[in-house]
Scaffold this active site. Structure first.
Site, mmCIF file in Angstrom:
data_model
loop_
_atom_site.group_PDB
_atom_site.id
_atom_site.type_symbol
_atom_site.label_atom_id
_atom_site.label_comp_id
_atom_site.label_asym_id
_atom_site.label_seq_id
_atom_site.Cartn_x
_atom_site.Cartn_y
_atom_site.Cartn_z
ATOM 1 N N ARG A 1 0.807 -1.222 0.000
ATOM 2 C CA ARG A 1 0.000 0.000 0.000
ATOM 3 C C ARG A 1 0.834 1.263 0.000
ATOM 4 N NH1 ARG A 1 -3.022 -3.596 1.706
ATOM 5 N NH2 ARG A 1 -1.248 -4.175 2.952
ATOM 6 N N THR A 2 1.796 1.328 0.900
ATOM 7 C CA THR A 2 2.495 2.596 1.074
ATOM 8 C C THR A 2 3.248 2.970 -0.199
ATOM 9 O OG1 THR A 2 2.696 2.121 3.406
ATOM 10 C CG2 THR A 2 4.091 3.866 2.553
ATOM 11 N N LYS B 1 26.401 -4.540 -1.831
ATOM 12 C CA LYS B 1 27.871 -4.460 -1.837
ATOM 13 C C LYS B 1 28.403 -3.831 -0.564
ATOM 14 C CE LYS B 1 27.667 -3.541 -6.805
ATOM 15 N NZ LYS B 1 27.802 -2.437 -7.762
ATOM 16 N N ARG C 1 11.392 3.807 3.061
ATOM 17 C CA ARG C 1 11.065 2.849 4.116
ATOM 18 C C ARG C 1 12.320 2.029 4.386
ATOM 19 N NH1 ARG C 1 5.935 -1.001 4.712
ATOM 20 N NH2 ARG C 1 5.157 1.027 5.341
ATOM 21 N N HIS D 1 5.558 6.277 11.197
ATOM 22 C CA HIS D 1 4.982 6.132 9.863
ATOM 23 C C HIS D 1 3.965 7.273 9.720
ATOM 24 C CE1 HIS D 1 3.611 4.509 6.213
ATOM 25 N NE2 HIS D 1 3.040 3.388 6.597
#
Lengths: 302, 155
Positions: free
Chosen positions: A51-52, A80, A101, A129
């Site tokens: 969703r986000t 890496k 995120r 959030h």
């Protein structure tokens, strides 16, 4: 707000919240505008999300902006051993804004200090959030026609759920009464109760998920996460004790709405989906408008 | 007859005296200041009589004048401590230690998932309570308390 990162819900004032919600209302009426033409937004998702990420990308695309980024760090130089610091410094050169995120808590604040463009936190571990909280508030105001003096029931995992903590902090500015329904092992942490005491707001704690919801204006459901339990039998017991079923809604207020940040597992049965009090899918739709409001505010376009 | 005053821990010519350390915290203070790794002459005494603390410790370090960060470290562990700067056997300056409103780089965040414990990021806290110490991480927003606080030792 212009040029400023949004990392934590407490970065914004009450006036800022209201400004974003008003603006989101305008975008709901007219979500396709060419406001972001020539802008590039980077979506850096070091961790899975449906969703986000998609709602951020949809928000930008509908406004004519372009998206660069990744969903999962596997295809990047992180594999890496590149540090977050270097990744953010690099990506800053390619875009006007970063949406991130990341599984580590505090990573978004750190990124906002390293980046030369504004950063929007789309979730940093179990910490914050803020765009979820703003879309929750938008959904509350849209269905209740006010944010003031509401009776809000928070149900499920109140200990680890970042969405309930941020929502509590934000809604406390609008004099909500809170009811907490959770198993004893997932109770609302003391620090939030101390905070509510300090500002003189009422809250009630319940172990049983019962008739008490008849008083609710908003029932905010959360997922009880398996990984929080060391004993699988205990998890099964708790998981099945906090399920919202359609018959439980019989005596609730006409105007009551059920919210859930999603994804759900089994905590809302599917027969609830057809009830007019179920609002969680519309809530996800509101995420697009709210994020359009946040992005354009920060870029100084609105 | 007047009682003869005698120093239990002998005097130093130039350096720093840290006095009024609660006796049980003596070795914490030695460790956070990195005194167990330096070559200078150090003398200390513990379980000495103290009207204020009941039982105190004292450390005398020759030839060292602590930087601000080190004094901040002492403040977090032993806020009652007093610091005397010694030159030519005399006290030239007395300092009390103080917990500031923000703490940078000297305490580790209690949260293992905090960015500061996973990347090379200097820790930073807002002090939300001084006695006992309660620190809120500037990054992950979790609380570090006096009883789970780990001081990053001076190198």
């Amino acid at each position: 707000m212009q040029g400023k990162s949004l990392v934590s819900i407490s970065d914004y004032s009450k006036e800022d919240y209201l400004r974003i919600l008003d603006l989101a209302g305008e975008f709901e009426k007219n979500p396709k505008q060419n406001l972001l033409q020539g802008y590039v937004v980077a979506t850096l998702f070091f961790e899975p999300s449906t969703r986000t990420r998609l709602s951020f990308e949809s928000a930008v695309n509908q406004l004519g902006g372009r998206i660069i980024g990744f969903a999962g760090a596997d295809s990047t130089s992180v594999t890496k051993g590149e540090t977050l610091r270097d990744t953010i410094k690099t990506v800053s050169n390619y875009c006007d804004m970063i949406v991130m995120r990341h599984p580590l808590e505090g990573s978004a604040r750190f990124a906002s200090e390293v980046a030369s463009v504004p950063v929007i936190n789309a979730g940093d571990g179990a910490n914050q959030h803020p765009t979820q909280t703003l879309l929750d508030m938008y959904s509350i105001r849209k269905t209740q026609h006010t944010l003031d003096d509401l009776n809000i029931f928070l149900v499920g995992d109140l200990k680890y759920g970042r969405t309930v903590h941020s929502l509590l902090m934000a809604m406390s500015r609008f004099r909500s009464t809170f009811n907490f329904i959770s198993p004893p092992e997932l109770k609302m942490p003391e620090e939030y109760k101390i905070y509510l005491d300090s500002i003189g707001l009422k809250y009630y704690e319940h172990i049983d998920f019962t008739e008490i919801i008849s008083k609710a204006d908003i029932v905010y459901m959360t997922r009880v996460q398996k990984e929080r339990f060391s004993d699988p039998i205990e998890y099964e017991r708790v998981k099945n004790a906090y399920i919202l079923r359609n018959e439980m809604l019989a005596n609730t207020k006409e105007t009551m709405k059920i919210l859930h940040p999603l994804p759900r597992v089994n905590e809302i049965t599917e027969d609830v989906d057809h009830n007019t009090k179920a609002y969680y899918f519309t809530q996800t739709r509101n995420g697009v408008f709210t994020r359009q409001a946040i992005i354009t505010s920060i870029l100084g376009i609105k | 007859m007047k009682e003869k005053k005698q120093l239990v821990v002998s005097a130093i010519k130039d350096g720093t005296v840290i006095d009024h350390i609660p006796a049980k915290l003596l070795f914490n203070v030695i460790s956070i200041l990195g005194l167990d790794h330096i070559q200078n002459q150090i003398t200390f005494g513990s379980n000495l009589d103290s009207k204020k603390l009941g039982s105190k410790a004292i450390i005398k370090v020759s030839g060292i004048f602590f930087a601000k960060e080190d004094i901040d470290r002492i403040a977090l562990v032993a806020p009652q401590a007093k610091i005397n700067i010694i030159r030519d056997y005399g006290v030239v300056e007395k300092k009390t230690v103080e917990v500031h409103d923000t703490i940078e780089g000297i305490v580790r965040c209690v949260n293992p998932k905090c960015i500061t414990n996973n990347e090379d990021v200097k820790t930073k806290f807002d002090v939300i309570n001084k006695y006992p110490v309660r620190l809120k991480c500037h990054y992950c927003e979790k609380i570090t308390n006096q009883n789970n606080m780990e001081i990053i030792s001076s190198s």
